[in-house]
Design a protein around this motif. Structure first.
Motif, PDB file in Angstrom:
ATOM      1  N   ARG A   1      28.599  41.409  32.995  1.00  0.00           N
ATOM      2  CA  ARG A   1      30.048  41.537  32.925  1.00  0.00           C
ATOM      3  C   ARG A   1      30.515  42.871  33.507  1.00  0.00           C
ATOM      4  NH1 ARG A   1      28.660  37.841  29.342  1.00  0.00           N
ATOM      5  NH2 ARG A   1      30.209  36.411  28.432  1.00  0.00           N
ATOM      6  N   TYR A   2      29.754  43.917  33.264  1.00  0.00           N
ATOM      7  CA  TYR A   2      30.086  45.230  33.826  1.00  0.00           C
ATOM      8  C   TYR A   2      30.039  45.193  35.352  1.00  0.00           C
ATOM      9  CZ  TYR A   2      29.639  50.226  34.859  1.00  0.00           C
ATOM     10  OH  TYR A   2      29.806  51.482  35.378  1.00  0.00           O
ATOM     11  N   ASP A   3      28.980  44.608  35.892  1.00  0.00           N
ATOM     12  CA  ASP A   3      28.856  44.498  37.351  1.00  0.00           C
ATOM     13  C   ASP A   3      29.973  43.641  37.938  1.00  0.00           C
ATOM     14  OD1 ASP A   3      26.596  46.062  37.361  1.00  0.00           O
ATOM     15  OD2 ASP A   3      25.207  44.372  37.270  1.00  0.00           O
ATOM     16  N   GLN A   4      30.352  42.588  37.220  1.00  0.00           N
ATOM     17  CA  GLN A   4      31.434  41.727  37.708  1.00  0.00           C
ATOM     18  C   GLN A   4      32.748  42.497  37.785  1.00  0.00           C
ATOM     19  OE1 GLN A   4      32.848  38.620  35.062  1.00  0.00           O
ATOM     20  NE2 GLN A   4      33.086  37.200  36.778  1.00  0.00           N
TER      21      GLN A   4
ATOM     22  N   LEU B   1      34.827  43.139  41.234  1.00  0.00           N
ATOM     23  CA  LEU B   1      36.206  42.678  41.381  1.00  0.00           C
ATOM     24  C   LEU B   1      37.156  43.829  41.687  1.00  0.00           C
ATOM     25  CD1 LEU B   1      36.362  39.984  38.558  1.00  0.00           C
ATOM     26  CD2 LEU B   1      36.358  39.612  41.030  1.00  0.00           C
ATOM     27  N   GLU B   2      36.851  45.015  41.187  1.00  0.00           N
ATOM     28  CA  GLU B   2      37.662  46.184  41.555  1.00  0.00           C
ATOM     29  C   GLU B   2      37.534  46.469  43.044  1.00  0.00           C
ATOM     30  OE1 GLU B   2      38.349  50.329  42.573  1.00  0.00           O
ATOM     31  OE2 GLU B   2      36.364  49.421  42.382  1.00  0.00           O
ATOM     32  N   GLU B   3      36.327  46.332  43.552  1.00  0.00           N
ATOM     33  CA  GLU B   3      36.113  46.522  44.991  1.00  0.00           C
ATOM     34  C   GLU B   3      36.840  45.449  45.806  1.00  0.00           C
ATOM     35  OE1 GLU B   3      32.404  46.600  48.218  1.00  0.00           O
ATOM     36  OE2 GLU B   3      32.034  46.320  46.077  1.00  0.00           O
ATOM     37  N   GLN B   4      36.774  44.201  45.347  1.00  0.00           N
ATOM     38  CA  GLN B   4      37.449  43.116  46.057  1.00  0.00           C
ATOM     39  C   GLN B   4      38.968  43.299  46.042  1.00  0.00           C
ATOM     40  OE1 GLN B   4      36.120  39.318  44.544  1.00  0.00           O
ATOM     41  NE2 GLN B   4      33.953  39.874  44.707  1.00  0.00           N
ATOM     42  N   GLU B   5      39.493  43.795  44.932  1.00  0.00           N
ATOM     43  CA  GLU B   5      40.941  44.019  44.855  1.00  0.00           C
ATOM     44  C   GLU B   5      41.366  45.109  45.830  1.00  0.00           C
ATOM     45  OE1 GLU B   5      44.457  44.738  41.537  1.00  0.00           O
ATOM     46  OE2 GLU B   5      42.350  44.928  40.949  1.00  0.00           O
ATOM     47  N   ALA B   6      40.568  46.178  45.927  1.00  0.00           N
ATOM     48  CA  ALA B   6      40.885  47.239  46.880  1.00  0.00           C
ATOM     49  C   ALA B   6      40.837  46.711  48.312  1.00  0.00           C
ATOM     50  CB  ALA B   6      39.914  48.406  46.700  1.00  0.00           C
TER      51      ALA B   6
ATOM     52  N   LEU C   1      46.349  53.244  37.519  1.00  0.00           N
ATOM     53  CA  LEU C   1      46.697  53.630  36.145  1.00  0.00           C
ATOM     54  C   LEU C   1      46.181  52.614  35.134  1.00  0.00           C
ATOM     55  CD1 LEU C   1      50.373  54.903  36.628  1.00  0.00           C
ATOM     56  CD2 LEU C   1      48.308  56.276  36.219  1.00  0.00           C
ATOM     57  N   TYR C   2      46.141  51.347  35.524  1.00  0.00           N
ATOM     58  CA  TYR C   2      45.634  50.312  34.625  1.00  0.00           C
ATOM     59  C   TYR C   2      44.171  50.570  34.279  1.00  0.00           C
ATOM     60  CZ  TYR C   2      44.065  45.746  32.986  1.00  0.00           C
ATOM     61  OH  TYR C   2      43.503  44.732  32.245  1.00  0.00           O
ATOM     62  N   TYR C   3      43.384  50.973  35.260  1.00  0.00           N
ATOM     63  CA  TYR C   3      41.970  51.243  35.007  1.00  0.00           C
ATOM     64  C   TYR C   3      41.773  52.499  34.166  1.00  0.00           C
ATOM     65  CZ  TYR C   3      40.142  47.652  38.138  1.00  0.00           C
ATOM     66  OH  TYR C   3      39.795  46.436  38.717  1.00  0.00           O
ATOM     67  N   GLU C   4      42.715  53.423  34.252  1.00  0.00           N
ATOM     68  CA  GLU C   4      42.586  54.674  33.504  1.00  0.00           C
ATOM     69  C   GLU C   4      43.196  54.605  32.113  1.00  0.00           C
ATOM     70  OE1 GLU C   4      44.517  57.439  36.038  1.00  0.00           O
ATOM     71  OE2 GLU C   4      42.857  57.578  37.480  1.00  0.00           O
ATOM     72  N   ALA C   5      44.065  53.631  31.871  1.00  0.00           N
ATOM     73  CA  ALA C   5      44.810  53.560  30.612  1.00  0.00           C
ATOM     74  C   ALA C   5      43.886  53.242  29.446  1.00  0.00           C
ATOM     75  CB  ALA C   5      45.911  52.514  30.708  1.00  0.00           C
ATOM     76  N   ARG C   6      44.148  53.849  28.307  1.00  0.00           N
ATOM     77  CA  ARG C   6      43.396  53.587  27.073  1.00  0.00           C
ATOM     78  C   ARG C   6      44.314  53.144  25.934  1.00  0.00           C
ATOM     79  NH1 ARG C   6      40.424  53.584  30.521  1.00  0.00           N
ATOM     80  NH2 ARG C   6      38.680  54.965  30.999  1.00  0.00           N
TER      81      ARG C   6
ATOM     82  N   TYR D   1      41.898  37.843  38.841  1.00  0.00           N
ATOM     83  CA  TYR D   1      40.454  37.766  38.635  1.00  0.00           C
ATOM     84  C   TYR D   1      39.944  39.003  37.886  1.00  0.00           C
ATOM     85  CZ  TYR D   1      40.645  34.039  42.143  1.00  0.00           C
ATOM     86  OH  TYR D   1      40.940  32.880  42.838  1.00  0.00           O
ATOM     87  N   ALA D   2      40.456  40.184  38.268  1.00  0.00           N
ATOM     88  CA  ALA D   2      40.037  41.415  37.600  1.00  0.00           C
ATOM     89  C   ALA D   2      40.463  41.408  36.134  1.00  0.00           C
ATOM     90  CB  ALA D   2      40.614  42.632  38.325  1.00  0.00           C
ATOM     91  N   GLN D   3      41.677  40.934  35.871  1.00  0.00           N
ATOM     92  CA  GLN D   3      42.165  40.873  34.498  1.00  0.00           C
ATOM     93  C   GLN D   3      41.314  39.927  33.656  1.00  0.00           C
ATOM     94  OE1 GLN D   3      45.348  42.348  32.719  1.00  0.00           O
ATOM     95  NE2 GLN D   3      43.509  41.959  31.536  1.00  0.00           N
ATOM     96  N   ALA D   4      40.962  38.784  34.218  1.00  0.00           N
ATOM     97  CA  ALA D   4      40.128  37.831  33.493  1.00  0.00           C
ATOM     98  C   ALA D   4      38.755  38.416  33.183  1.00  0.00           C
ATOM     99  CB  ALA D   4      39.983  36.541  34.311  1.00  0.00           C
TER     100      ALA D   4
END
Length: 251
Positions: free
Chosen positions: A67-70, A74-79, A113-118, A169-172
Motif C-alpha cells: 500500500r505504501y508503494d502504491q 500514484l503520487e508520481e503518476q499524478e505529477a 498541501l494535501y500530502y503535508e496536511a496532518r 486514484y491517489a485518494q482511494a
C-alpha cells in the motif's frame, strides 16, 4: 478504530497488553504447576503458535508495504498527469491555455498541501478547495473543445481527464488501509503467544519477559506506521509534485 490504528497508540497499547499477558502467564504457572510430562506437548503448541504469529506479521507487513508503494507510485503518476496537461494546453487558444495553466499551478499547490496536511479540518478544507478547482479546470478545458472540436482539443480534454482521475486514484489509495479485523486478529494472537511464553518459560530474570513484548510491539508499530499515510514517522512526501511546482515557477 482510527485511534487503534494510530502507530504510537498501537505501540503503547500492544506493549502494555503483551507484557501483562506474559506476567499473567507467569502468575498462573506459579499457582498451577504443570506436570513435567506435558512439557514436550506444550513446547510444540508454543512453537506452532509463534510460527503462526510470524507468518501473520509477515503477511501484514507485506500488505502495508504494498500500500505504501502504491501511494508513492500514484503520487508520481499524478505529477506526470499534471505536467503533461500543462504542456498539452498549448493546442488550445492562448487565452484558454493561460487560464488553465494558472489554475493548474493553484491546483498543484493544493495537492502538495494535501500530502503535508496532518490536521483533519485542514484536510477537509483542502478537499473542498480541490473539488472547486477541479470543476474550474474541467470547465476551462471543455469550453474551447466545444467551440473547436478536433483531435488536438480532444487531446487536451483527455489530459485534463487524466489529471482529475489521478487525484481520485491517489485518494482511494490513501483510504486503503489494513482492515481493522486483521489488526484485531494480529493483536489477539500476540497476546496469546505472550501468555503461553509467560506460562511455559522458566527464566531467572523477569526482565527477560520484556523481550518478546518489546519486539512484537515495535514490529506492530512499524507496520502501522507504514500503513498510516499521515501519522507516525514514515510519511509519503510529494517529491514529484514539489519538483513539478519548482519547474513551473522557473518557466
Amino acid at each position: 478504530m482510527l485511534n487503534f490504528r494510530h502507530p504510537y497508540f498501537l505501540l503503547f497499547l500492544t506493549f502494555a497488553a503483551l507484557w501483562a499477558a506474559a506476567r499473567l502467564g507467569l502468575v498462573f504457572r506459579r499457582r498451577h504447576h504443570a506436570p513435567d510430562e506435558d512439557t514436550e506437548d506444550f513446547t510444540f503448541i508454543v512453537g506452532a503458535t509463534l510460527t503462526l504469529l510470524g507468518l501473520i506479521i509477515g503477511f501484514t507487513f507485506s500488505m502495508a508495504v504494498s500500500r505504501y508503494d502504491q501511494r508513492k507510485n500514484l503520487e508520481e503518476q499524478e505529477a506526470n498527469a499534471i505536467g503533461t496537461e500543462y504542456l498539452r494546453v498549448d493546442v488550445l487558444p492562448p487565452a484558454d491555455a493561460a487560464k488553465i495553466r494558472t489554475l493548474l499551478k493553484v491546483y498543484l499547490d493544493r495537492r502538495i498541501l494535501y500530502y503535508e496536511a496532518r490536521d483533519k479540518e485542514a484536510i477537509t478544507e483542502l478537499n473542498a478547495e480541490t473539488t472547486q478547482i477541479q470543476n474550474q479546470l474541467w470547465a476551462a478545458a471543455i469550453a474551447p473543445a466545444k467551440v473547436q472540436p478536433n483531435p488536438l482539443t480532444a487531446l487536451a480534454v483527455a489530459g485534463m481527464n487524466d489529471v482529475l482521475n489521478s487525484q481520485g486514484y491517489a485518494q482511494a489509495a490513501w483510504w486503503n488501509r489494513i482492515p481493522a479485523s486483521a489488526w484485531i486478529l494480529l493483536v489477539t494472537i500476540s497476546i496469546f503467544c505472550n501468555l503461553l511464553i509467560g506460562y511455559g518459560v522458566r527464566l531467572k530474570s523477569e526482565l527477560l519477559f520484556l523481550i518478546l513484548p518489546v519486539v512484537l510491539s515495535i514490529s506492530l508499530f512499524l507496520i502501522a506506521d507504514i500503513d498510516s499515510p499521515r501519522r507516525g514517522v514514515i510519511h509519503i512526501r510529494a517529491q514529484n509534485l514539489e519538483s513539478l511546482a519548482e519547474s513551473m515557477k522557473a518557466q
